[in-house]
Scaffold this motif. Sequence first.
Motif, PDB file in Angstrom:
ATOM      1  N   VAL A  40      35.393  35.397  41.279  1.00 35.34           N
ATOM      2  CA  VAL A  40      34.846  36.437  40.421  1.00 35.34           C
ATOM      3  C   VAL A  40      35.794  36.591  39.244  1.00 35.34           C
ATOM      4  CG1 VAL A  40      34.279  38.896  40.234  1.00 35.34           C
ATOM      5  CG2 VAL A  40      33.763  37.661  42.342  1.00 35.34           C
ATOM      6  N   THR A  41      35.229  36.684  38.047  1.00 34.34           N
ATOM      7  CA  THR A  41      36.024  36.914  36.849  1.00 34.34           C
ATOM      8  C   THR A  41      35.861  38.367  36.452  1.00 34.34           C
ATOM      9  OG1 THR A  41      35.615  34.653  36.108  1.00 34.34           O
ATOM     10  CG2 THR A  41      36.360  36.216  34.454  1.00 34.34           C
ATOM     11  N   ALA A  42      36.975  39.026  36.206  1.00 30.25           N
ATOM     12  CA  ALA A  42      36.956  40.417  35.753  1.00 30.25           C
ATOM     13  C   ALA A  42      37.441  40.453  34.312  1.00 30.25           C
ATOM     14  CB  ALA A  42      37.850  41.283  36.630  1.00 30.25           C
ATOM     15  N   ALA A  43      36.738  41.215  33.470  1.00 28.47           N
ATOM     16  CA  ALA A  43      37.113  41.325  32.063  1.00 28.47           C
ATOM     17  C   ALA A  43      37.017  42.773  31.637  1.00 28.47           C
ATOM     18  CB  ALA A  43      36.199  40.464  31.208  1.00 28.47           C
ATOM     19  N   GLU A  44      37.983  43.217  30.854  1.00 28.73           N
ATOM     20  CA  GLU A  44      37.944  44.563  30.297  1.00 28.73           C
ATOM     21  C   GLU A  44      37.245  44.473  28.946  1.00 28.73           C
ATOM     22  OE1 GLU A  44      40.952  48.280  29.324  1.00 28.73           O
ATOM     23  OE2 GLU A  44      41.725  46.462  30.233  1.00 28.73           O
ATOM     24  N   VAL A  45      36.191  45.266  28.775  1.00 26.70           N
ATOM     25  CA  VAL A  45      35.408  45.217  27.542  1.00 26.70           C
ATOM     26  C   VAL A  45      35.331  46.606  26.922  1.00 26.70           C
ATOM     27  CG1 VAL A  45      34.032  43.220  28.221  1.00 26.70           C
ATOM     28  CG2 VAL A  45      33.245  45.489  28.834  1.00 26.70           C
ATOM     29  N   GLY A  46      35.151  46.629  25.602  1.00 29.85           N
ATOM     30  CA  GLY A  46      34.984  47.893  24.889  1.00 29.85           C
ATOM     31  C   GLY A  46      36.258  48.355  24.218  1.00 29.85           C
ATOM     32  N   ARG A  91      36.367  51.953  27.489  1.00 32.24           N
ATOM     33  CA  ARG A  91      36.681  50.696  28.171  1.00 32.24           C
ATOM     34  C   ARG A  91      35.973  50.630  29.523  1.00 32.24           C
ATOM     35  NH1 ARG A  91      40.590  47.580  25.784  1.00 32.24           N
ATOM     36  NH2 ARG A  91      41.622  48.643  24.092  1.00 32.24           N
ATOM     37  N   GLU A  92      35.584  49.437  29.853  1.00 33.09           N
ATOM     38  CA  GLU A  92      34.851  49.209  31.088  1.00 33.09           C
ATOM     39  C   GLU A  92      35.278  47.853  31.643  1.00 33.09           C
ATOM     40  OE1 GLU A  92      30.199  48.467  31.891  1.00 33.09           O
ATOM     41  OE2 GLU A  92      30.682  50.184  30.638  1.00 33.09           O
ATOM     42  N   ILE A  93      35.269  47.730  32.950  1.00 29.43           N
ATOM     43  CA  ILE A  93      35.572  46.440  33.563  1.00 29.43           C
ATOM     44  C   ILE A  93      34.260  45.801  33.963  1.00 29.43           C
ATOM     45  CG2 ILE A  93      36.693  45.269  35.485  1.00 29.43           C
ATOM     46  CD1 ILE A  93      38.838  47.407  35.429  1.00 29.43           C
ATOM     47  N   ALA A  94      34.068  44.568  33.530  1.00 26.37           N
ATOM     48  CA  ALA A  94      32.855  43.814  33.851  1.00 26.37           C
ATOM     49  C   ALA A  94      33.225  42.670  34.787  1.00 26.37           C
ATOM     50  CB  ALA A  94      32.231  43.266  32.574  1.00 26.37           C
ATOM     51  N   TYR A  95      32.401  42.457  35.789  1.00 29.39           N
ATOM     52  CA  TYR A  95      32.631  41.395  36.759  1.00 29.39           C
ATOM     53  C   TYR A  95      31.544  40.341  36.604  1.00 29.39           C
ATOM     54  CZ  TYR A  95      35.631  44.902  38.877  1.00 29.39           C
ATOM     55  OH  TYR A  95      36.597  45.847  39.087  1.00 29.39           O
ATOM     56  N   HIS A  96      31.959  39.074  36.649  1.00 36.45           N
ATOM     57  CA  HIS A  96      31.020  37.959  36.480  1.00 36.45           C
ATOM     58  C   HIS A  96      31.290  36.916  37.544  1.00 36.45           C
ATOM     59  CE1 HIS A  96      29.948  39.512  32.506  1.00 36.45           C
ATOM     60  NE2 HIS A  96      31.233  39.714  32.328  1.00 36.45           N
ATOM     61  N   GLY A  97      30.241  36.259  37.968  1.00 37.56           N
ATOM     62  CA  GLY A  97      30.402  35.157  38.909  1.00 37.56           C
ATOM     63  C   GLY A  97      29.169  34.976  39.767  1.00 37.56           C
ATOM     64  N   ASP A  98      28.986  33.756  40.205  1.00 37.56           N
ATOM     65  CA  ASP A  98      27.846  33.424  41.056  1.00 37.56           C
ATOM     66  C   ASP A  98      27.866  34.210  42.360  1.00 37.56           C
ATOM     67  OD1 ASP A  98      25.493  31.774  41.587  1.00 37.56           O
ATOM     68  OD2 ASP A  98      26.732  30.894  43.160  1.00 37.56           O
ATOM     69  N   VAL A  99      29.061  34.515  42.850  1.00 34.19           N
ATOM     70  CA  VAL A  99      29.182  35.242  44.118  1.00 34.19           C
ATOM     71  C   VAL A  99      28.536  36.633  44.021  1.00 34.19           C
ATOM     72  CG1 VAL A  99      31.478  36.191  43.651  1.00 34.19           C
ATOM     73  CG2 VAL A  99      30.767  35.824  45.985  1.00 34.19           C
ATOM     74  N   LEU A 100      28.655  37.287  42.871  1.00 39.19           N
ATOM     75  CA  LEU A 100      28.036  38.609  42.699  1.00 39.19           C
ATOM     76  C   LEU A 100      26.518  38.491  42.666  1.00 39.19           C
ATOM     77  CD1 LEU A 100      30.462  40.038  40.018  1.00 39.19           C
ATOM     78  CD2 LEU A 100      30.325  40.664  42.421  1.00 39.19           C
TER      79      LEU A 100
END
Length: 79
Positions: free
Chosen positions: A4-10, A14-23
């Motif tokens: 899972v990749t976590a990225a802080e956006v904004g 600010r918000e943390i967004a999670y990306h990945g096939d597992v989600l």
Amino acid sequence: MGYVTAAEVGDIKREIAYHGDVLNTAARIQEQCKQFGSKMLISEHIEEQLLSLDGFQKKYMGEVKLRGKQEDVKIFSIT
């Protein structure tokens, strides 16, 4: 199971967004809870990693074609 990749956006909020096939896969398995009338479902990959289910019961529910997936996924219910 997977990465899972976590990225802080904004800038202002600010918000943390999670990306990945597992989600995506987890969300699709969660959708199957309604179909099977189960409160907790897991994939075969998680089931293989479980060492102990003290106090819980596992039941094989079958193979499911999850939306957006090419291969069927074996699903287990945990109660």
